[in-house]
Design an enzyme around this catalytic site. Sequence first.
Site, mmCIF file in Angstrom:
data_model
loop_
_atom_site.group_PDB
_atom_site.id
_atom_site.type_symbol
_atom_site.label_atom_id
_atom_site.label_comp_id
_atom_site.label_asym_id
_atom_site.label_seq_id
_atom_site.Cartn_x
_atom_site.Cartn_y
_atom_site.Cartn_z
ATOM 1 N N ASN A 114 0.808 -1.223 0.000
ATOM 2 C CA ASN A 114 0.000 0.000 0.000
ATOM 3 C C ASN A 114 0.841 1.274 0.000
ATOM 4 O O ASN A 114 0.385 2.326 0.424
ATOM 5 C CB ASN A 114 -0.993 -0.006 1.169
ATOM 6 C CG ASN A 114 -0.335 -0.308 2.501
ATOM 7 O OD1 ASN A 114 0.823 0.027 2.717
ATOM 8 N ND2 ASN A 114 -1.069 -0.951 3.390
ATOM 9 N N ARG A 251 2.085 6.196 12.373
ATOM 10 C CA ARG A 251 1.434 5.552 13.510
ATOM 11 C C ARG A 251 1.046 6.639 14.508
ATOM 12 O O ARG A 251 1.823 7.548 14.782
ATOM 13 C CB ARG A 251 2.343 4.512 14.181
ATOM 14 C CG ARG A 251 2.499 3.208 13.413
ATOM 15 C CD ARG A 251 1.187 2.450 13.323
ATOM 16 N NE ARG A 251 1.301 1.187 12.623
ATOM 17 C CZ ARG A 251 1.047 1.006 11.329
ATOM 18 N NH1 ARG A 251 0.691 2.040 10.586
ATOM 19 N NH2 ARG A 251 1.146 -0.188 10.785
ATOM 20 N N GLN A 280 -6.368 1.797 18.271
ATOM 21 C CA GLN A 280 -7.273 1.655 17.126
ATOM 22 C C GLN A 280 -8.151 0.428 17.333
ATOM 23 O O GLN A 280 -7.640 -0.597 17.795
ATOM 24 C CB GLN A 280 -6.474 1.520 15.822
ATOM 25 C CG GLN A 280 -5.808 2.800 15.429
ATOM 26 C CD GLN A 280 -5.216 2.785 14.025
ATOM 27 O OE1 GLN A 280 -4.796 3.799 13.520
ATOM 28 N NE2 GLN A 280 -5.174 1.647 13.381
ATOM 29 N N HIS A 299 -8.424 5.167 9.863
ATOM 30 C CA HIS A 299 -7.234 4.556 9.263
ATOM 31 C C HIS A 299 -7.620 3.742 8.020
ATOM 32 O O HIS A 299 -7.902 2.553 8.102
ATOM 33 C CB HIS A 299 -6.551 3.656 10.300
ATOM 34 C CG HIS A 299 -5.166 3.245 9.927
ATOM 35 N ND1 HIS A 299 -4.410 2.396 10.694
ATOM 36 C CD2 HIS A 299 -4.383 3.567 8.857
ATOM 37 C CE1 HIS A 299 -3.237 2.204 10.129
ATOM 38 N NE2 HIS A 299 -3.203 2.904 9.007
#
Length: 340
Positions: A114, A251, A280, A299
């Site tokens: 990604n 992060r 998360q 996210h």
Amino acid sequence: MKIVAVLYPEGETDGGGPPVLATAENVLGLRPFLEEQGHEIVGTSDTGAELDAQLADADVLITTPFWPLYLDEERIEKAPELRLVITAGIGSDHIDEEVAERHGITVAEVTGSNVVSVAEHNVMQILALVRNMIPAHRQAVEGRWDVADAAREAHDLEEKTVGIVGLGAIGARTALRLKGFDVRMLYHANHRRDPAEEATLGVKYARLDDLVAESDVICLALPLMEGSRALFGRERLAAMKPGSWLVNTARGAIVDTDALAEALESGHLAGYAGDTWYPQPAPSDHPWRTMPRHAMTIHYSGMTVEAQQRIAAGVKEILQAYLAGRALPEDYVLVDASAA
């Protein structure tokens, strides 16, 4: 063999658009491939007792940094048969790799899957902040039309100084995309690029303190590791230029949660954007949801339709090698328990 995949819940949908591969229901499209060979795959979005019950006899775990399972020693000890953990994406800081290795568990992730997606998200969020897009969009939704209010904090990106902290695959791809905006780019990384690479990317190396002091925009593109947790704490945020912007798709824990909210509330920072949080999924009362001057998203930067396809292909490649008893692709392996 039993494979457990911890992925997104299906979510709300009107039935339109392509299927979301990275859900517990669709399990990255792996079900036919695995079941044809007699293997069992269980998809879940649970990260509590239900998951522990599934892991009790699981051989392989697939998890993702976007819906993370925090895999520590306590959880690993509940999975005595576990031999392989695959991160469906990039960034395995939710897995205690030292504990995994000690328990004979190989850890792999789909390197590069990604990179493009996150780099594009970086550029989008930089522009959203610098051009003051979120307040202007909010006016459109609310039926207002106050150009002076929206334009007051809207700037051109051209000729600004952009500092990139971390110049791995994502940081480098971000720099390439920003090059066309005619910005001055500084970078700081543990490993300096050679002069030819710096020229290609349009970047100049700087010490971190110098980058922080000189940059109008800072983009964080480094992993969460020893030394980077709360790297941007109260002192470093205060050292940023007044009125500068910070973007973090790396992060959430790299930035001190409360110190950031204070820097935005005081007006020292003009804005913050990113899609990574800690923990998360972010709780509904997370202070970053309500702090001023932000352009946060959930996210999802690395989960475009194309990224999901690359992730699914990479996870399948890892599983094919593992099930056939072959060595896993070397560039995917973070912890090789077979070498111990």
